[in-house]
Design a protein around this motif. Structure first.
Motif, PDB file in Angstrom:
ATOM      1  N   GLY A 136       0.820  -1.210   0.000  1.00 53.61           N
ATOM      2  CA  GLY A 136       0.000   0.000   0.000  1.00 53.61           C
ATOM      3  C   GLY A 136       0.846   1.248   0.000  1.00 53.61           C
ATOM      4  N   ARG A 137       0.176   2.370   0.294  1.00 59.75           N
ATOM      5  CA  ARG A 137       0.836   3.674   0.252  1.00 59.75           C
ATOM      6  C   ARG A 137       0.830   4.328   1.621  1.00 59.75           C
ATOM      7  NH1 ARG A 137      -0.830   6.892  -5.212  1.00 59.75           N
ATOM      8  NH2 ARG A 137      -0.057   5.327  -6.625  1.00 59.75           N
ATOM      9  N   VAL A 185       5.211  13.166  -1.644  1.00 63.81           N
ATOM     10  CA  VAL A 185       6.229  12.142  -1.415  1.00 63.81           C
ATOM     11  C   VAL A 185       5.574  11.075  -0.570  1.00 63.81           C
ATOM     12  CG1 VAL A 185       8.436  11.601  -0.315  1.00 63.81           C
ATOM     13  CG2 VAL A 185       8.173  13.734  -1.542  1.00 63.81           C
ATOM     14  N   TYR A 186       5.726   9.821  -0.974  1.00 71.30           N
ATOM     15  CA  TYR A 186       5.086   8.723  -0.271  1.00 71.30           C
ATOM     16  C   TYR A 186       5.884   7.448  -0.462  1.00 71.30           C
ATOM     17  CZ  TYR A 186       3.245   8.060  -4.991  1.00 71.30           C
ATOM     18  OH  TYR A 186       3.131   7.914  -6.347  1.00 71.30           O
ATOM     19  N   PHE A 187       5.563   6.458   0.347  1.00 79.45           N
ATOM     20  CA  PHE A 187       6.137   5.125   0.193  1.00 79.45           C
ATOM     21  C   PHE A 187       5.091   4.246  -0.462  1.00 79.45           C
ATOM     22  CE2 PHE A 187       8.963   6.682   3.500  1.00 79.45           C
ATOM     23  CZ  PHE A 187      10.179   6.207   3.046  1.00 79.45           C
ATOM     24  N   LYS A 188       5.472   3.545  -1.502  1.00 82.04           N
ATOM     25  CA  LYS A 188       4.579   2.623  -2.204  1.00 82.04           C
ATOM     26  C   LYS A 188       5.262   1.270  -2.197  1.00 82.04           C
ATOM     27  CE  LYS A 188       2.383   1.887  -6.671  1.00 82.04           C
ATOM     28  NZ  LYS A 188       2.272   2.406  -8.039  1.00 82.04           N
ATOM     29  N   ASP A 189       4.669   0.320  -1.503  1.00 77.15           N
ATOM     30  CA  ASP A 189       5.234  -1.022  -1.364  1.00 77.15           C
ATOM     31  C   ASP A 189       6.673  -0.986  -0.854  1.00 77.15           C
ATOM     32  OD1 ASP A 189       2.836  -2.077  -2.259  1.00 77.15           O
ATOM     33  OD2 ASP A 189       3.477  -2.083  -4.345  1.00 77.15           O
ATOM     34  N   GLY A 190       6.967  -0.049   0.052  1.00 74.50           N
ATOM     35  CA  GLY A 190       8.281   0.031   0.665  1.00 74.50           C
ATOM     36  C   GLY A 190       9.288   0.904  -0.071  1.00 74.50           C
ATOM     37  N   TYR A 191       8.932   1.401  -1.262  1.00 73.36           N
ATOM     38  CA  TYR A 191       9.845   2.231  -2.045  1.00 73.36           C
ATOM     39  C   TYR A 191       9.405   3.690  -1.987  1.00 73.36           C
ATOM     40  CZ  TYR A 191      11.506  -2.146  -4.005  1.00 73.36           C
ATOM     41  OH  TYR A 191      12.028  -3.405  -4.161  1.00 73.36           O
ATOM     42  N   ALA A 192      10.384   4.603  -1.846  1.00 75.33           N
ATOM     43  CA  ALA A 192      10.077   6.026  -1.804  1.00 75.33           C
ATOM     44  C   ALA A 192       9.741   6.506  -3.210  1.00 75.33           C
ATOM     45  CB  ALA A 192      11.263   6.809  -1.258  1.00 75.33           C
TER      46      ALA A 192
END
Length: 157
Positions: free
Chosen positions: A6-7, A111-118
């Motif tokens: 998720g995000r 700026v967000y994390f999507k499935d652990g990636y920035a």
């Protein structure tokens, strides 16, 4: 294996939609060092003065403030250093073509994390004039008043 499915939103540029007409958006990966990732996971970042530019076939993000990690030592990063964005070649071509037009700029929106990636969401934007801002404020207030009236009407029944 990705960590969090998720995000997770880290930072959002709220003034961007007020000051600019967003014409197109892209999702890009961020090249970060370890302490920057830790600082982002704490939810600390500011996109207010940020912008992106295409330079030598690569997209770079400037003036995005990611504060130093509090438990970092000599390995800490520079808070406002230029950061490389990871985009497909065709997306870079589109961005370059659009920024060649006068009056268009590329700004970070979130700026967000999507499935652990920035990740960073960037938008191709055109600056609003002051009368455009007044019109958007008036439209938002009219919508808010209409929603209130509808809610009041629903309660009266």
């Amino acid at each position: 294996m990705a960590r969090d499915p998720g995000r997770t939103l880290v930072a959002q540029n709220r003034r961007a939609r007020h000051d600019y007409h967003i014409e197109d958006t892209f999702e890009a990966g961020l090249v970060l060092v370890g302490t920057e990732v830790k600082s982002l996971r704490e939810g600390r970042a500011s996109l207010v003065d940020g912008y992106a530019m295409v330079r030598d076939g690569e997209v770079w993000l400037y003036n995005v403030h990611i504060p130093e990690y509090t438990q970092g030592t000599w390995t800490n990063h520079e808070p406002r250093r230029p950061r490389k964005l990871l985009l497909h070649r065709e997306q870079i071509r589109k961005l370059n073509a659009k920024t060649q037009e006068s009056g268009l700029t590329v700004i970070p929106l979130r700026v967000y994390f999507k499935d652990g990636y920035a990740k960073v969401e960037i938008g191709v934007a055109r600056g609003k004039r002051s009368y455009d801002k007044r019109q958007s404020i008036a439209a938002r207030e009219a919508k808010r008043d209409a929603d209130r009236a509808m809610a009041r009407r629903g309660r009266d029944d």
